[in-house]
Design an enzyme around this catalytic site. Structure first.
Site, PDB file in Angstrom:
ATOM      1  N   HIS A  24      37.871  41.497  25.964  1.00  0.00           N
ATOM      2  CA  HIS A  24      37.247  41.870  24.697  1.00  0.00           C
ATOM      3  C   HIS A  24      36.735  40.637  23.969  1.00  0.00           C
ATOM      4  CE1 HIS A  24      39.151  46.070  24.464  1.00  0.00           C
ATOM      5  NE2 HIS A  24      39.353  45.584  25.666  1.00  0.00           N
ATOM      6  N   GLN A 352      36.395  32.973  38.984  1.00  0.00           N
ATOM      7  CA  GLN A 352      35.499  33.992  39.554  1.00  0.00           C
ATOM      8  C   GLN A 352      34.007  33.657  39.409  1.00  0.00           C
ATOM      9  OE1 GLN A 352      36.587  38.192  39.712  1.00  0.00           O
ATOM     10  NE2 GLN A 352      34.696  38.687  38.658  1.00  0.00           N
ATOM     11  N   TRP A 370      33.890  46.201  34.250  1.00  0.00           N
ATOM     12  CA  TRP A 370      32.499  45.964  33.834  1.00  0.00           C
ATOM     13  C   TRP A 370      32.161  44.479  33.767  1.00  0.00           C
ATOM     14  CZ3 TRP A 370      28.249  48.177  34.531  1.00  0.00           C
ATOM     15  CH2 TRP A 370      27.121  47.929  33.755  1.00  0.00           C
ATOM     16  N   ASN A 371      33.129  43.655  33.340  1.00  0.00           N
ATOM     17  CA  ASN A 371      32.831  42.220  33.306  1.00  0.00           C
ATOM     18  C   ASN A 371      32.550  41.702  34.717  1.00  0.00           C
ATOM     19  OD1 ASN A 371      33.147  41.596  30.421  1.00  0.00           O
ATOM     20  ND2 ASN A 371      35.259  42.257  30.772  1.00  0.00           N
ATOM     21  N   GLN A 392      36.060  52.537  35.512  1.00  0.00           N
ATOM     22  CA  GLN A 392      35.729  52.078  36.861  1.00  0.00           C
ATOM     23  C   GLN A 392      35.146  53.149  37.796  1.00  0.00           C
ATOM     24  OE1 GLN A 392      39.481  50.223  37.784  1.00  0.00           O
ATOM     25  NE2 GLN A 392      39.329  48.926  35.952  1.00  0.00           N
TER      26      GLN A 392
END
Ligand SMILES: O=c1c(-c2ccc(O)cc2)coc2cc(O[C@@H]3O[C@H](CO)[C@@H](O)[C@H](O)[C@H]3O)cc(O)c12
Ligand SMILES: O=c1ccn([C@@H]2O[C@H](COP(=O)(O)OP(=O)(O)O)[C@@H](O)[C@H]2O)c(=O)[nH]1
Length: 533
Positions: A24, A352, A370-371, A392
């Site tokens: 967030h 990542q 989503w990220n 998801q």
């Protein structure tokens, strides 16, 4: 029209309010950075427990009162710092909803002259009560939606009863919404299904979607070209401003050294990059399920077998659950790491962004957070969807049917995803005509993402439009994605001096926040009994 930085009066100050978790805070900070570049003054408000975690982290910038020009302030969520917030999510969300508004309101009255110094508040979805604080103080309020707009459309329909959704008695109802493919039960977000055990989210979202009018804008971590049909279909409902992808700058251009602003919760094992350096281009299968999901032992086993059988190099992130469950969830099969030392790497957490932009990566077996999806889209890598909960399943549907940049693992008749199926999909995504096609589409989408976020792109224009609207600037008020409901009048723009936004010094952009949100393992994943109800 772009307003030159020097001409922007200092009073154009926005306050971002974020729930204190990595997924967030990071998109919020990246939005903050873009607003800063358009000449606004930006401060981020977090709960005090976040500051406490920052202070406990050993890193230099911990406790910094600003990050990359964005001031950081804190308010209390009403609970003592050592209270175990993960013990009961319903109670936590409820307490935050009760004390958060009081304490945030006091902070604003105190630091921003009763709010007169703020032109807008921007909240994210776990703190929807920020809109009430804004309205009480006469400040416009925007939401930063951090999942696809497709999910926004589904929740809006579900909570406002616009369509029929699956129920206990009728579990196979299919849902067709404008701009989206027909969705079966397995494609819907888990929170709208009768099997959803998370009351806190239900309560939070139902209140929020029934009172969308409290938000003058819904900024979104998406981009118009990515979700064109659904964005267009929602434009009557509210003023959407797709401003994404809000990912690290390094993913938006080929130039090295793009600075990121973001928090890191866990220490990554960076040596995996040196290992990737030794692998052939487009050869490595990357596997990760994000920060929350803990897979049941059986699923861990089938991934392990599949990876071994492909004989391809792989990088697998296996984040250890804070409290290992008795049933072996989240654990690798015994002896696995020893058997595959020459073939792959297993790490507890990886960098990542660097992994996805590494030329050795061929595909990503992902939980479809989503990220992660946006980061993968910006890297042009095809995906194999292995969704678990929340948004998801729908994100997986977007991957296969809308974006067309990957495959989804199918369950067998017994409801299991077998190792054969995983192996089959890896092969299909890596070799042959289908693989070619997916790579090509993924590459096109990567370009579209970069264009949207770049100067003059759709997201850049949406941010400028939003800035013009909050500052009463001379932007085009008709809007590209629906007219502004306009709550940004001259009388909300005040002429006092700004509060202390410090300039960032030193290494700068990364607010190091090694706060272990082990909480997360308690609230999410299927295959485990959630400890909250
Ligand atoms: O932090 C939380 C908490 C939480 C943690 C601690 C606490 O004390 C109270 C609540 C609960 O649910 C979450 C769910 C999330 O979904 C994740 O959010 C992403 C962005 O919205 C999605 O795209 C991903 O698919 C999805 O897994 C992300 C989160 O960060 C959280
Ligand atoms: O080994 C890892 C796995 C994930 N991430 C980051 O963690 C975030 C995960 O967010 P996402 O929305 O994909 O999933 P969630 O963790 O919220 O389920 C993404 O920004 C990833 O880049 C990372 O840095 N290292």
């Amino acid at each position: 029209m772009a307003l030159p930085l020097v001409d922007m009066p200092e009073e154009n100050h926005v306050l971002l309010v974020s729930f204190s978790s990595q997924g967030h805070i990071n998109p919020m900070l990246r939005l903050g950075k873009r607003l800063l570049s358009k000449g606004l003054h930006v401060t981020l408000a977090l709960t005090e427990v976040t500051r406490d975690r920052m202070l406990k982290s050993s890193t230099e910038s911990a406790g910094a009162s600003s990050v990359s020009g964005i001031g950081v302030v804190f308010f209390s969520d009403g609970l003592s710092l050592d209270y175990d917030r993960k013990a009961n999510l319903d109670f936590y969300i409820e307490t935050l909803g009760k004390y958060g508004p009081v304490n945030l309101s006091a902070l604003i009255r105190d630091r921003y002259h009763g709010g007169k110094k703020l032109v807008c508040l921007i909240a994210n979805p776990f703190v929807p009560w920020v809109a009430d604080v804004a309205s009480e103080l006469g400040i416009p309020c925007a939401l930063l939606w951090i999942q696809p707009y497709a999910i926004f459309a589904i929740y809006d329909s579900f909570y406002n009863k616009r369509n029929r959704f699956p129920t206990v008695d009728d579990p196979d109802v299919r849902v067709h919404l404008p701009g989206l493919p027909l969705m079966t039960t397995q494609d819907l977000p888990s929170f709208v299904l009768p099997t959803n055990p998370f009351n806190a989210f239900m309560k939070l979202f139902s209140g929020f979607f029934q009172h969308l009018e409290k938000f003058q804008w819904v900024l979104g971590n998406s981009f118009h070209e990515l979700e064109r049909d659904v964005v267009d279909s929602l434009s009557e409902l509210c003023s959407l401003r797709p401003v994404g992808p809000l990912v690290p700058m390094a993913l938006l251009s080929d130039e090295q050294g793009g600075q990121d602003v973001g928090v890191e919760m866990w220490k990554s094992e960076d040596s995996c990059i040196e290992w990737l350096d030794r692998q052939a281009p487009r050869s490595v299968v990357y596997v990760s399920f994000g920060s929350i999901v803990v897979l049941p032992a059986k699923q861990m086993e089938s991934i392990a077998v599949a990876l071994k059988n492909t004989k391809r190099p792989f990088l697998w992130v296996v984040k250890p659950p804070e409290k290992p469950p008795a049933d072996g969830a989240g654990e690798l099969p015994l002896g696995f790491t020893d058997e595959v030392t020459d073939q792959g790497r297993v790490v507890t957490w990886c960098p990542q962004i660097k992994v996805l932009s590494h030329p050795a990566i061929a595909c990503f077996v992902t939980h479809c957070g989503w990220n992660s999806m946006l980061e993968t889209i910006c890297s042009g890598i095809p995906m194999i969807a292995y969704p678990q909960w929340s948004d998801q399943p729908t994100n997986a549907k977007l991957i296969t049917d809308v974006f067309k940049i990957g495959l989804r693992l199918n369950k067998d008749e017994g409801g299991t995803i077998t190792s054969d199926e995983i192996e089959r999909c890896i092969e299909e995504v890596m070799v042959g005509a289908r693989a070619e096609e997916l790579r090509k589409t993924a590459d096109e989408l990567k370009r579209a993402a970069r264009e949207a976020a770049g100067p003059g792109g759709s997201s850049d224009r949406a941010i400028q439009q939003f800035v013009d609207e909050v500052t009463g600037g001379d932007g085009d008020d008709s809007g590209e994605y629906g007219a502004s409901k306009g709550n940004c009048h001259e009388d909300q723009i005040h002429d006092e001096k700004k509060v202390d936004v410090e300039e960032e010094g030193g290494e700068g952009d990364r607010l190091s926040l090694h706060m272990v949100m082990d909480d997360a393992t308690e609230v999410g994943p299927p295959g485990r009994t959630p400890s909250i109800d």
